[in-house]
Design a protein around this motif. Structure first.
Motif, PDB file in Angstrom:
ATOM      1  N   LYS A 217       0.845  -1.182   0.000  1.00  0.00           N
ATOM      2  CA  LYS A 217       0.000   0.000   0.000  1.00  0.00           C
ATOM      3  C   LYS A 217       0.890   1.245   0.000  1.00  0.00           C
ATOM      4  N   PRO A 218       0.698   2.170  -0.909  1.00  0.00           N
ATOM      5  CA  PRO A 218       1.573   3.350  -0.952  1.00  0.00           C
ATOM      6  C   PRO A 218       1.316   4.302   0.214  1.00  0.00           C
ATOM      7  N   GLY A 219       2.409   4.898   0.702  1.00  0.00           N
ATOM      8  CA  GLY A 219       2.304   5.952   1.698  1.00  0.00           C
ATOM      9  C   GLY A 219       2.263   5.516   3.154  1.00  0.00           C
ATOM     10  N   ILE A 220       2.239   4.199   3.442  1.00  0.00           N
ATOM     11  CA  ILE A 220       2.167   3.777   4.852  1.00  0.00           C
ATOM     12  C   ILE A 220       3.443   3.100   5.338  1.00  0.00           C
ATOM     13  N   HIS A 221       4.352   2.782   4.447  1.00  0.00           N
ATOM     14  CA  HIS A 221       5.568   2.078   4.820  1.00  0.00           C
ATOM     15  C   HIS A 221       6.745   3.046   4.920  1.00  0.00           C
ATOM     16  N   PRO A 222       7.676   2.786   5.866  1.00  0.00           N
ATOM     17  CA  PRO A 222       8.866   3.640   5.953  1.00  0.00           C
ATOM     18  C   PRO A 222       9.779   3.416   4.750  1.00  0.00           C
ATOM     19  N   THR A 223      10.638   4.384   4.501  1.00  0.00           N
ATOM     20  CA  THR A 223      11.565   4.252   3.375  1.00  0.00           C
ATOM     21  C   THR A 223      12.569   3.145   3.669  1.00  0.00           C
ATOM     22  N   TYR A 224      12.918   2.421   2.643  1.00  0.00           N
ATOM     23  CA  TYR A 224      13.806   1.268   2.736  1.00  0.00           C
ATOM     24  C   TYR A 224      15.011   1.558   1.861  1.00  0.00           C
ATOM     25  N   GLY A 225      16.176   1.737   2.492  1.00  0.00           N
ATOM     26  CA  GLY A 225      17.333   2.102   1.706  1.00  0.00           C
ATOM     27  C   GLY A 225      18.624   1.577   2.301  1.00  0.00           C
ATOM     28  N   PRO A 226      19.741   1.865   1.657  1.00  0.00           N
ATOM     29  CA  PRO A 226      21.035   1.364   2.131  1.00  0.00           C
ATOM     30  C   PRO A 226      21.464   2.042   3.431  1.00  0.00           C
ATOM     31  N   VAL A 227      21.982   1.238   4.361  1.00  0.00           N
ATOM     32  CA  VAL A 227      22.453   1.703   5.667  1.00  0.00           C
ATOM     33  C   VAL A 227      23.687   0.894   6.027  1.00  0.00           C
ATOM     34  N   VAL A 228      24.655   1.526   6.678  1.00  0.00           N
ATOM     35  CA  VAL A 228      25.849   0.830   7.166  1.00  0.00           C
ATOM     36  C   VAL A 228      25.660   0.573   8.654  1.00  0.00           C
ATOM     37  N   PHE A 229      25.780  -0.696   9.051  1.00  0.00           N
ATOM     38  CA  PHE A 229      25.795  -1.056  10.461  1.00  0.00           C
ATOM     39  C   PHE A 229      27.247  -1.299  10.838  1.00  0.00           C
ATOM     40  N   ARG A 230      27.712  -0.583  11.893  1.00  0.00           N
ATOM     41  CA  ARG A 230      29.129  -0.615  12.252  1.00  0.00           C
ATOM     42  C   ARG A 230      29.294  -1.072  13.695  1.00  0.00           C
ATOM     43  N   ASP A 231      30.132  -2.089  13.902  1.00  0.00           N
ATOM     44  CA  ASP A 231      30.507  -2.570  15.226  1.00  0.00           C
ATOM     45  C   ASP A 231      31.884  -1.987  15.524  1.00  0.00           C
ATOM     46  N   LYS A 232      31.918  -0.965  16.360  1.00  0.00           N
ATOM     47  CA  LYS A 232      33.186  -0.281  16.627  1.00  0.00           C
ATOM     48  C   LYS A 232      34.163  -1.132  17.419  1.00  0.00           C
ATOM     49  N   VAL A 233      33.655  -2.039  18.270  1.00  0.00           N
ATOM     50  CA  VAL A 233      34.532  -2.877  19.085  1.00  0.00           C
ATOM     51  C   VAL A 233      35.347  -3.817  18.208  1.00  0.00           C
ATOM     52  N   ALA A 234      34.696  -4.435  17.236  1.00  0.00           N
ATOM     53  CA  ALA A 234      35.367  -5.406  16.376  1.00  0.00           C
ATOM     54  C   ALA A 234      35.915  -4.780  15.101  1.00  0.00           C
ATOM     55  N   ASP A 235      35.720  -3.460  14.918  1.00  0.00           N
ATOM     56  CA  ASP A 235      36.139  -2.771  13.707  1.00  0.00           C
ATOM     57  C   ASP A 235      35.581  -3.491  12.472  1.00  0.00           C
ATOM     58  N   PHE A 236      34.249  -3.665  12.475  1.00  0.00           N
ATOM     59  CA  PHE A 236      33.546  -4.402  11.444  1.00  0.00           C
ATOM     60  C   PHE A 236      32.349  -3.582  10.994  1.00  0.00           C
ATOM     61  N   ALA A 237      32.118  -3.512   9.701  1.00  0.00           N
ATOM     62  CA  ALA A 237      30.969  -2.777   9.174  1.00  0.00           C
ATOM     63  C   ALA A 237      30.384  -3.551   8.004  1.00  0.00           C
ATOM     64  N   ILE A 238      29.077  -3.408   7.832  1.00  0.00           N
ATOM     65  CA  ILE A 238      28.388  -4.086   6.741  1.00  0.00           C
ATOM     66  C   ILE A 238      27.373  -3.130   6.138  1.00  0.00           C
ATOM     67  N   LEU A 239      27.324  -3.109   4.837  1.00  0.00           N
ATOM     68  CA  LEU A 239      26.355  -2.295   4.111  1.00  0.00           C
ATOM     69  C   LEU A 239      25.185  -3.188   3.751  1.00  0.00           C
ATOM     70  N   THR A 240      24.006  -2.790   4.171  1.00  0.00           N
ATOM     71  CA  THR A 240      22.793  -3.551   3.893  1.00  0.00           C
ATOM     72  C   THR A 240      21.639  -2.585   3.686  1.00  0.00           C
ATOM     73  N   ARG A 241      20.451  -3.104   3.483  1.00  0.00           N
ATOM     74  CA  ARG A 241      19.272  -2.258   3.334  1.00  0.00           C
ATOM     75  C   ARG A 241      18.424  -2.396   4.582  1.00  0.00           C
ATOM     76  N   SER A 242      17.846  -1.282   5.016  1.00  0.00           N
ATOM     77  CA  SER A 242      17.051  -1.278   6.233  1.00  0.00           C
ATOM     78  C   SER A 242      16.108  -0.086   6.228  1.00  0.00           C
ATOM     79  N   THR A 243      15.111  -0.144   7.106  1.00  0.00           N
ATOM     80  CA  THR A 243      14.232   1.008   7.310  1.00  0.00           C
ATOM     81  C   THR A 243      14.796   1.916   8.386  1.00  0.00           C
ATOM     82  N   ALA A 244      15.792   1.437   9.138  1.00  0.00           N
ATOM     83  CA  ALA A 244      16.441   2.264  10.160  1.00  0.00           C
ATOM     84  C   ALA A 244      17.297   3.320   9.478  1.00  0.00           C
TER      85      ALA A 244
END
Length: 82
Positions: A2-29
């Protein structure tokens, strides 16, 4: 969908600073902070406290509980009582 009710879904980087690890994925966050990724583009970044690179289960540093000793200890304490 349904248009207009869902959050935008796009590329986001999740980064774990402790392990110096990052991953590029898609998310609504999303986040106000950004980071320049390896491809030269800038993406929103979300810092996480733990990931597969730092979690004990995935890194192989998880401790195993001594379950066999528990049963024997219980039998010693309560097994002979009638």
């Amino acid at each position: 969908m349904k248009p207009g009710i869902h959050p935008t879904y796009g590329p986001v980087v999740f980064r774990d600073k402790v392990a110096d690890f990052a991953i590029l994925t898609r998310s609504t966050a999303t986040s106000e902070k950004t980071v320049e990724w390896e491809d030269g583009n800038t993406y929103p970044v979300i810092d996480v406290e733990i990931s597969s690179a730092s979690h004990p289960f995935y890194t192989g540093t998880a401790r195993v509980m001594d379950t066999a000793g528990r049963g024997e200890r219980f039998e010693r304490r309560y097994g002979g009582r009638g």
